[in-house]
Design a protein around this motif. Structure first.
Motif, PDB file in Angstrom:
ATOM      1  N   SER A  76      32.136  43.685  47.109  1.00 37.98           N
ATOM      2  CA  SER A  76      31.225  42.545  47.005  1.00 37.98           C
ATOM      3  C   SER A  76      30.996  42.204  45.540  1.00 37.98           C
ATOM      4  CB  SER A  76      29.879  42.864  47.669  1.00 37.98           C
ATOM      5  OG  SER A  76      30.042  43.117  49.047  1.00 37.98           O
ATOM      6  N   PHE A  77      30.973  40.916  45.265  1.00 33.16           N
ATOM      7  CA  PHE A  77      30.703  40.445  43.896  1.00 33.16           C
ATOM      8  C   PHE A  77      29.516  39.488  43.907  1.00 33.16           C
ATOM      9  CE2 PHE A  77      35.119  41.770  43.751  1.00 33.16           C
ATOM     10  CZ  PHE A  77      35.153  42.499  42.568  1.00 33.16           C
ATOM     11  N   PRO A  78      28.672  39.583  42.886  1.00 32.79           N
ATOM     12  CA  PRO A  78      28.826  40.340  41.627  1.00 32.79           C
ATOM     13  C   PRO A  78      28.343  41.787  41.698  1.00 32.79           C
ATOM     14  CG  PRO A  78      26.854  39.018  41.515  1.00 32.79           C
ATOM     15  CD  PRO A  78      27.486  38.693  42.843  1.00 32.79           C
ATOM     16  N   GLN A  79      27.896  42.253  42.869  1.00 33.59           N
ATOM     17  CA  GLN A  79      27.264  43.563  42.964  1.00 33.59           C
ATOM     18  C   GLN A  79      28.142  44.704  42.444  1.00 33.59           C
ATOM     19  OE1 GLN A  79      27.482  41.139  45.265  1.00 33.59           O
ATOM     20  NE2 GLN A  79      26.098  41.515  46.983  1.00 33.59           N
ATOM     21  N   ASP A  80      29.433  44.678  42.757  1.00 31.89           N
ATOM     22  CA  ASP A  80      30.307  45.795  42.422  1.00 31.89           C
ATOM     23  C   ASP A  80      31.036  45.633  41.093  1.00 31.89           C
ATOM     24  OD1 ASP A  80      29.800  47.263  44.803  1.00 31.89           O
ATOM     25  OD2 ASP A  80      31.153  45.949  45.912  1.00 31.89           O
ATOM     26  N   ALA A  81      30.862  44.508  40.433  1.00 29.76           N
ATOM     27  CA  ALA A  81      31.675  44.203  39.250  1.00 29.76           C
ATOM     28  C   ALA A  81      31.481  45.221  38.128  1.00 29.76           C
ATOM     29  CB  ALA A  81      31.360  42.794  38.749  1.00 29.76           C
ATOM     30  N   GLU A  82      30.244  45.555  37.837  1.00 28.10           N
ATOM     31  CA  GLU A  82      29.966  46.399  36.669  1.00 28.10           C
ATOM     32  C   GLU A  82      30.581  47.783  36.790  1.00 28.10           C
ATOM     33  OE1 GLU A  82      26.120  47.998  34.054  1.00 28.10           O
ATOM     34  OE2 GLU A  82      25.849  46.518  35.656  1.00 28.10           O
ATOM     35  N   ARG A  83      30.557  48.358  37.994  1.00 31.59           N
ATOM     36  CA  ARG A  83      31.114  49.703  38.132  1.00 31.59           C
ATOM     37  C   ARG A  83      32.626  49.697  38.314  1.00 31.59           C
ATOM     38  NH1 ARG A  83      28.778  51.704  44.040  1.00 31.59           N
ATOM     39  NH2 ARG A  83      29.165  49.788  45.211  1.00 31.59           N
ATOM     40  N   LEU A  84      33.181  48.579  38.801  1.00 32.91           N
ATOM     41  CA  LEU A  84      34.629  48.522  39.001  1.00 32.91           C
ATOM     42  C   LEU A  84      35.399  48.291  37.701  1.00 32.91           C
ATOM     43  CD1 LEU A  84      35.069  46.468  42.307  1.00 32.91           C
ATOM     44  CD2 LEU A  84      35.412  48.922  41.965  1.00 32.91           C
ATOM     45  N   LYS A  85      34.860  47.499  36.807  1.00 36.12           N
ATOM     46  CA  LYS A  85      35.614  47.084  35.630  1.00 36.12           C
ATOM     47  C   LYS A  85      36.131  48.248  34.796  1.00 36.12           C
ATOM     48  CE  LYS A  85      35.736  43.639  31.992  1.00 36.12           C
ATOM     49  NZ  LYS A  85      35.075  42.461  31.384  1.00 36.12           N
ATOM     50  N   PRO A  86      35.300  49.233  34.417  1.00 32.66           N
ATOM     51  CA  PRO A  86      35.835  50.333  33.608  1.00 32.66           C
ATOM     52  C   PRO A  86      36.846  51.192  34.360  1.00 32.66           C
ATOM     53  CG  PRO A  86      33.552  50.755  34.214  1.00 32.66           C
ATOM     54  CD  PRO A  86      33.841  49.343  34.590  1.00 32.66           C
ATOM     55  N   LEU A  87      36.696  51.297  35.665  1.00 31.04           N
ATOM     56  CA  LEU A  87      37.651  52.079  36.455  1.00 31.04           C
ATOM     57  C   LEU A  87      39.007  51.374  36.522  1.00 31.04           C
ATOM     58  CD1 LEU A  87      35.189  53.080  39.298  1.00 31.04           C
ATOM     59  CD2 LEU A  87      36.110  54.598  37.536  1.00 31.04           C
ATOM     60  N   ILE A  88      38.975  50.061  36.653  1.00 32.22           N
ATOM     61  CA  ILE A  88      40.211  49.296  36.637  1.00 32.22           C
ATOM     62  C   ILE A  88      40.903  49.430  35.287  1.00 32.22           C
ATOM     63  CG2 ILE A  88      41.160  46.949  36.707  1.00 32.22           C
ATOM     64  CD1 ILE A  88      39.000  46.307  38.820  1.00 32.22           C
ATOM     65  N   GLU A  89      40.125  49.357  34.224  1.00 34.25           N
ATOM     66  CA  GLU A  89      40.690  49.507  32.879  1.00 34.25           C
ATOM     67  C   GLU A  89      41.326  50.883  32.706  1.00 34.25           C
ATOM     68  OE1 GLU A  89      37.374  48.688  30.378  1.00 34.25           O
ATOM     69  OE2 GLU A  89      37.552  46.497  30.571  1.00 34.25           O
ATOM     70  N   GLU A  90      40.702  51.896  33.278  1.00 29.27           N
ATOM     71  CA  GLU A  90      41.239  53.256  33.166  1.00 29.27           C
ATOM     72  C   GLU A  90      42.578  53.380  33.895  1.00 29.27           C
ATOM     73  OE1 GLU A  90      39.763  57.859  33.958  1.00 29.27           O
ATOM     74  OE2 GLU A  90      38.368  56.185  34.216  1.00 29.27           O
ATOM     75  N   VAL A  91      42.675  52.783  35.069  1.00 31.61           N
ATOM     76  CA  VAL A  91      43.941  52.805  35.811  1.00 31.61           C
ATOM     77  C   VAL A  91      45.015  52.018  35.055  1.00 31.61           C
ATOM     78  CG1 VAL A  91      45.086  52.164  37.969  1.00 31.61           C
ATOM     79  CG2 VAL A  91      42.784  53.153  38.019  1.00 31.61           C
ATOM     80  N   HIS A  92      44.632  50.879  34.514  1.00 34.72           N
ATOM     81  CA  HIS A  92      45.579  50.077  33.733  1.00 34.72           C
ATOM     82  C   HIS A  92      46.102  50.841  32.526  1.00 34.72           C
ATOM     83  CE1 HIS A  92      44.118  45.872  35.263  1.00 34.72           C
ATOM     84  NE2 HIS A  92      45.030  46.417  36.051  1.00 34.72           N
ATOM     85  N   SER A  93      45.267  51.683  31.931  1.00 35.15           N
ATOM     86  CA  SER A  93      45.689  52.429  30.746  1.00 35.15           C
ATOM     87  C   SER A  93      46.835  53.377  31.059  1.00 35.15           C
ATOM     88  CB  SER A  93      44.506  53.214  30.160  1.00 35.15           C
ATOM     89  OG  SER A  93      44.158  54.321  30.978  1.00 35.15           O
ATOM     90  N   ARG A  94      47.051  53.650  32.337  1.00 33.36           N
ATOM     91  CA  ARG A  94      48.151  54.500  32.770  1.00 33.36           C
ATOM     92  C   ARG A  94      49.325  53.675  33.315  1.00 33.36           C
ATOM     93  NH1 ARG A  94      43.654  57.448  32.722  1.00 33.36           N
ATOM     94  NH2 ARG A  94      43.823  59.693  32.408  1.00 33.36           N
ATOM     95  N   GLY A  95      49.259  52.366  33.100  1.00 32.67           N
ATOM     96  CA  GLY A  95      50.357  51.505  33.493  1.00 32.67           C
ATOM     97  C   GLY A  95      50.459  51.255  34.982  1.00 32.67           C
ATOM     98  N   VAL A  96      49.343  51.370  35.696  1.00 35.96           N
ATOM     99  CA  VAL A  96      49.322  51.248  37.150  1.00 35.96           C
ATOM    100  C   VAL A  96      48.621  49.960  37.558  1.00 35.96           C
ATOM    101  CG1 VAL A  96      48.539  52.320  39.310  1.00 35.96           C
ATOM    102  CG2 VAL A  96      49.334  53.758  37.410  1.00 35.96           C
ATOM    103  N   ARG A  97      49.188  49.247  38.502  1.00 38.60           N
ATOM    104  CA  ARG A  97      48.611  48.022  39.042  1.00 38.60           C
ATOM    105  C   ARG A  97      47.398  48.351  39.914  1.00 38.60           C
ATOM    106  NH1 ARG A  97      53.067  46.210  41.525  1.00 38.60           N
ATOM    107  NH2 ARG A  97      52.522  46.911  43.605  1.00 38.60           N
ATOM    108  N   VAL A  98      46.399  47.483  39.908  1.00 43.38           N
ATOM    109  CA  VAL A  98      45.190  47.676  40.710  1.00 43.38           C
ATOM    110  C   VAL A  98      45.037  46.531  41.712  1.00 43.38           C
ATOM    111  CG1 VAL A  98      42.672  47.835  40.702  1.00 43.38           C
ATOM    112  CG2 VAL A  98      44.000  48.964  38.908  1.00 43.38           C
ATOM    113  N   SER A  99      44.832  46.909  42.970  1.00 40.56           N
ATOM    114  CA  SER A  99      44.534  45.949  44.024  1.00 40.56           C
ATOM    115  C   SER A  99      43.160  46.269  44.582  1.00 40.56           C
ATOM    116  CB  SER A  99      45.591  46.036  45.132  1.00 40.56           C
ATOM    117  OG  SER A  99      45.298  45.153  46.199  1.00 40.56           O
ATOM    118  N   LEU A 100      42.354  45.251  44.839  1.00 40.98           N
ATOM    119  CA  LEU A 100      41.024  45.432  45.403  1.00 40.98           C
ATOM    120  C   LEU A 100      41.017  45.024  46.873  1.00 40.98           C
ATOM    121  CD1 LEU A 100      38.627  44.009  42.639  1.00 40.98           C
ATOM    122  CD2 LEU A 100      39.357  46.385  43.004  1.00 40.98           C
TER     123      LEU A 100
END
Length: 264
Positions: free
Chosen positions: A126-150
């Motif tokens: 749900s947005f915007p409720q989940d945005a703040e906690r998802l963003k850093p986790l997505i960035e962390e996955v991206h740092s390992r070269g992995v695609r993120v799907s929600l």
């Protein structure tokens, strides 16, 4: 961030086989059968473009060892994809870290907002409720070269929020369509998916789909919903495989996809 390319006008949707139910059956005894690795191997040999797992914290089906053994298997299939689903606020990020540390492949990480004791996934983020906690986790996955799907409900207005938080793709939760398939309300329930898919692709956000898709309803969904890059199918496909075998089942799902794919 991994690059996200808009789908070509005439693309073929990829089939990722979720092998959770193989593990669920295996776990009822201590014999190691049916073999999850063997099931994945047979599905890949039959033409599946990927393997999906959703390891839950209680390990009621896929276990930690399964994730790493399947990832090792995928090294032999460099043209196929390994997708690990789960809640990043529970155990998912541990797999992301460990797969990366072991040099094992992980191509896509699908974030699913299920609780630890949830029977099965039944709603999206749900947005915007989940945005703040998802963003850093997505960035962390991206740092390992992995695609993120929600994992998302088909809400056209939420696609921009998913893109803004950093997602590369969304996976539409398709149970509402599956329940309505074959009834007078089928088109009514398809429309939100089509509108959400158009909203996503318009902003270069990839579209996946999954939950209760099967050989009966898959082609109709793909004909109506533009630009679906991947479907992840587990329960129905494994159920069909009990009668038809892995190879014949995967090939029939690929036939359904081909039936829905416009000619080039």
């Amino acid at each position: 961030m991994p690059p996200v390319h808009a789908p070509a006008p005439h693309h073929r949707t990829a089939l990722s086989v979720n092998v959770n139910k193989i593990a669920l059956l295996r776990n009822t005894r201590h014999l190691g059968i049916p073999d999850v690795l063997r099931a994945a191997q047979l599905c890949l040999e039959a033409g599946a473009q990927g393997i999906t797992v959703h390891p839950r914290p209680d390990e009621r089906h896929i276990r930690s060892d399964d994730v790493y053994e399947l990832a090792a298997l995928m090294k032999d299939w460099p043209d196929r994809e390994f997708n690990v689903e789960g809640n990043p606020l529970q155990n998912l990020m541990e797999f992301v870290h460990n797969l990366s540390a072991r040099g094992l492949p992980l191509h896509q990480c699908t974030f699913v907002p299920d609780s630890e004791d949830q029977f099965t996934s039944d709603h999206g983020w749900s947005f915007p409720q989940d945005a703040e906690r998802l963003k850093p986790l997505i960035e962390e996955v991206h740092s390992r070269g992995v695609r993120v799907s929600l994992f998302m409900d088909p809400l056209p207005e939420a696609m921009a929020a998913a893109k803004e938080v950093g997602a590369d793709r969304v996976e539409f939760y398709t149970e509402t369509y599956a329940r309505a398939w074959g009834t007078a309300e089928q088109d009514k329930f398809l429309q939100p998916f089509a509108l959400a898919a158009r909203a996503a692709t318009a902003i270069n956000l990839g579209v996946n789909a999954g939950h209760d898709l099967n050989r009966d309803n898959l082609a109709d969904f793909l004909r109506a919903v533009p630009g679906v890059l991947e479907v992840s199918i587990g329960h129905a496909l494994i159920s069909d495989a009990l009668e038809l075998g892995y190879s014949a089942t995967v090939k029939d799902y690929l036939r359904c996809i081909d039936d829905a794919t416009p000619p080039a």
